[in-house]
Design a protein around this motif. Structure first.
Motif, PDB file in Angstrom:
ATOM      1  N   PRO A 353      -3.978 -35.893 -12.307  1.00  0.00           N
ATOM      2  CA  PRO A 353      -3.650 -34.699 -11.516  1.00  0.00           C
ATOM      3  C   PRO A 353      -4.262 -33.410 -12.054  1.00  0.00           C
ATOM      4  O   PRO A 353      -4.677 -32.552 -11.279  1.00  0.00           O
ATOM      5  CB  PRO A 353      -2.121 -34.654 -11.581  1.00  0.00           C
ATOM      6  CG  PRO A 353      -1.720 -36.074 -11.799  1.00  0.00           C
ATOM      7  CD  PRO A 353      -2.772 -36.660 -12.674  1.00  0.00           C
ATOM      8  N   ALA A 354      -4.324 -33.283 -13.376  1.00  0.00           N
ATOM      9  CA  ALA A 354      -4.875 -32.054 -13.960  1.00  0.00           C
ATOM     10  C   ALA A 354      -6.333 -31.866 -13.567  1.00  0.00           C
ATOM     11  O   ALA A 354      -6.778 -30.748 -13.301  1.00  0.00           O
ATOM     12  CB  ALA A 354      -4.745 -32.091 -15.476  1.00  0.00           C
ATOM     13  N   GLU A 355      -7.071 -32.962 -13.539  1.00  0.00           N
ATOM     14  CA  GLU A 355      -8.478 -32.899 -13.149  1.00  0.00           C
ATOM     15  C   GLU A 355      -8.609 -32.544 -11.669  1.00  0.00           C
ATOM     16  O   GLU A 355      -9.492 -31.779 -11.278  1.00  0.00           O
ATOM     17  CB  GLU A 355      -9.150 -34.236 -13.445  1.00  0.00           C
ATOM     18  CG  GLU A 355     -10.661 -34.198 -13.458  1.00  0.00           C
ATOM     19  CD  GLU A 355     -11.247 -35.520 -13.905  1.00  0.00           C
ATOM     20  OE1 GLU A 355     -12.142 -35.509 -14.775  1.00  0.00           O
ATOM     21  OE2 GLU A 355     -10.801 -36.575 -13.406  1.00  0.00           O
ATOM     22  N   VAL A 356      -7.723 -33.118 -10.864  1.00  0.00           N
ATOM     23  CA  VAL A 356      -7.742 -32.827  -9.423  1.00  0.00           C
ATOM     24  C   VAL A 356      -7.459 -31.356  -9.174  1.00  0.00           C
ATOM     25  O   VAL A 356      -8.167 -30.678  -8.417  1.00  0.00           O
ATOM     26  CB  VAL A 356      -6.710 -33.707  -8.682  1.00  0.00           C
ATOM     27  CG1 VAL A 356      -6.634 -33.301  -7.217  1.00  0.00           C
ATOM     28  CG2 VAL A 356      -7.065 -35.184  -8.818  1.00  0.00           C
ATOM     29  N   VAL A 357      -6.431 -30.843  -9.850  1.00  0.00           N
ATOM     30  CA  VAL A 357      -6.054 -29.439  -9.666  1.00  0.00           C
ATOM     31  C   VAL A 357      -7.157 -28.503 -10.136  1.00  0.00           C
ATOM     32  O   VAL A 357      -7.437 -27.482  -9.504  1.00  0.00           O
ATOM     33  CB  VAL A 357      -4.737 -29.136 -10.418  1.00  0.00           C
ATOM     34  CG1 VAL A 357      -4.448 -27.634 -10.411  1.00  0.00           C
ATOM     35  CG2 VAL A 357      -3.581 -29.893  -9.789  1.00  0.00           C
TER      36      VAL A 357
END
Length: 409
Positions: A353-357
């Motif tokens: 998720p951190a990469e997506v955000v």
């Protein structure tokens, strides 16, 4: 001393056991009994945890302390106190335990690794500044094996870029940086009470800080973000349950009375190693910065590649055969080369998720921190204990010298 290596049929250097002792005694038992007599084992009443925190604050000379279930939990709470939005970056060391990284990942932040000094094995200010981007928000400093980082330099970089600084002091009880205790220099210090550390409650941890707001957020992050301090910020955020029981705080409180003696004995042991191993061709001893003192959680030295037969793994094997435990490296490889980082498998489906955000893609390839990789590939770890004797230290010196001579090409 016989020159034939024990692993080749010679007589081992160390034929007597290393010194042993009990980590717990009457002081710990008295504190535990006092806790039982009080009638509650949960920290809400603030009885034993209150006494523990007062002991910690007095020792470190700080305003605030909050206890939790582990050193990893302490770092996670400290990351929470930094109040960083998901998708931003936190810089830390590639030579560390996964516990330094768990809080970063769970807060949906991106770990970024800064390379280390080849002789202290710690992140350098230069390496930290090199990896700072427009998305960097914090630094988790790891005082590896109790050897202090260059905190003046790192704090200068942090101030320049307005970065939050967390000191991972799991291995750094009593570590001194130019007269200041590790954990008191950054915004918050995180400590472990795991069985293997200088002080132990079996498990547990705590944070220290001089900032009231940071303390409040850390305290809440350790307890599902309930407002146990009565400051009016109940359930403002989601947070895990990192509470420890009063029994752990009771043992932890008693342990602090042992710390100065533990440090003195570990430093004496390490000094004997350094004084007697200096000048051996092909061996580079660990460096402690001028004006600083390590707490010596372990002793790590480096071998010059190609000087000894079989390099680190064979050197460690030969040491063990001589009756002196040794290990090649500290961890097998920089933490970013473990499967969870190499494959970015932090969450099911390899969705990060951190990469997506962030809208950015991150990778952790071999060669990311070349000095750290070289350090781990060329180092030998020796144990240090407050129960080891001077004779134990001298036997270890003899074993290192014997192995170095026996394996020299």
């Amino acid at each position: 001393m016989e020159n034939k290596l024990a692993m080749l049929g010679g007589t081992p250097v160390k034929t007597t056991p290393f010194g042993k002792g009990s980590r717990y005694g009457e002081a710990e038992m008295a504190e535990v009994k006092d806790t039982f007599d009080h009638g509650s084992l949960i920290y809400w009443g603030g009885y034993k945890i209150g006494q523990f925190c007062e002991t910690v604050k007095k020792y470190f000379g700080v305003e605030y302390c909050a206890g939790c279930s582990s050193g990893s939990a302490a770092i996670h709470a400290a990351i929470g106190a930094a109040k960083i939005e998901p998708g931003y970056e936190v810089i830390t060391s590639p030579i560390t335990d996964i516990g330094s990284l768990v809080g970063i990942i769970y807060q949906n932040l991106i770990p970024v690794f800064a390379d280390v000094d080849p002789n202290t094995y710690n992140m350098t200010p230069e390496s930290v500044e090199k990896v700072i981007t427009d998305r960097t928000r914090a630094i988790v400093v790891v005082h590896l094996a109790g050897n202090p980082c260059d905190m003046d330099g790192i704090m200068a970089v942090a101030k320049k870029h307005d970065l939050f600084v967390i000191e991972d002091c799991a291995q750094a009880y009593g570590t001194l940086y130019k007269g200041r205790l590790a954990g008191t220099i950054g915004d918050v210090g995180a400590f472990s009470l795991n069985e293997s550390k200088h002080l132990s409650a079996g498990d547990g941890g705590f944070i220290i800080t001089n900032d009231k707001e940071i303390h409040g957020v850390c305290h809440n992050y350790m307890d599902k973000y309930y407002d146990r301090l009565g400051r009016g910020d109940r359930l403002d955020h989601i947070a895990p349950n990192y509470r420890a029981s009063e029994l752990q705080y009771a043992v932890g409180k008693a342990q602090f009375a042992r710390l100065d003696d533990i440090l003195a004995k570990r430093r004496k042991f390490a000094n004997i190693l350094s004084e007697n191993l200096a000048g051996i061709d092909g061996i580079t001893l660990p460096k402690v910065l001028d004006g600083c003192e390590s707490s010596w959680w372990f002793y790590l030295f480096r071998l010059t590649p190609g000087v000894f037969e079989g390099d680190g793994p064979n050197f460690a094997k030969a040491m063990c055969a001589e009756g002196c435990w040794a290990q090649a490296g500290y961890i097998p490889q920089p933490i970013y080369r473990e499967k969870v980082f190499a494959q970015k498998s932090f969450f099911p489906g390899n969705v990060w998720p951190a990469e997506v955000v962030s809208g950015r893609s991150y990778a952790y390839p071999k060669g990311l921190c070349p000095v750290a990789e070289e350090v781990l590939a060329t180092s030998i770890r020796l144990p240090v204990s407050e129960f080891f004797t001077e004779d134990d230290a001298l036997d270890m010196v003899k074993a290192v010298k014997k192995v170095a001579e026996g394996l020299r090409k």
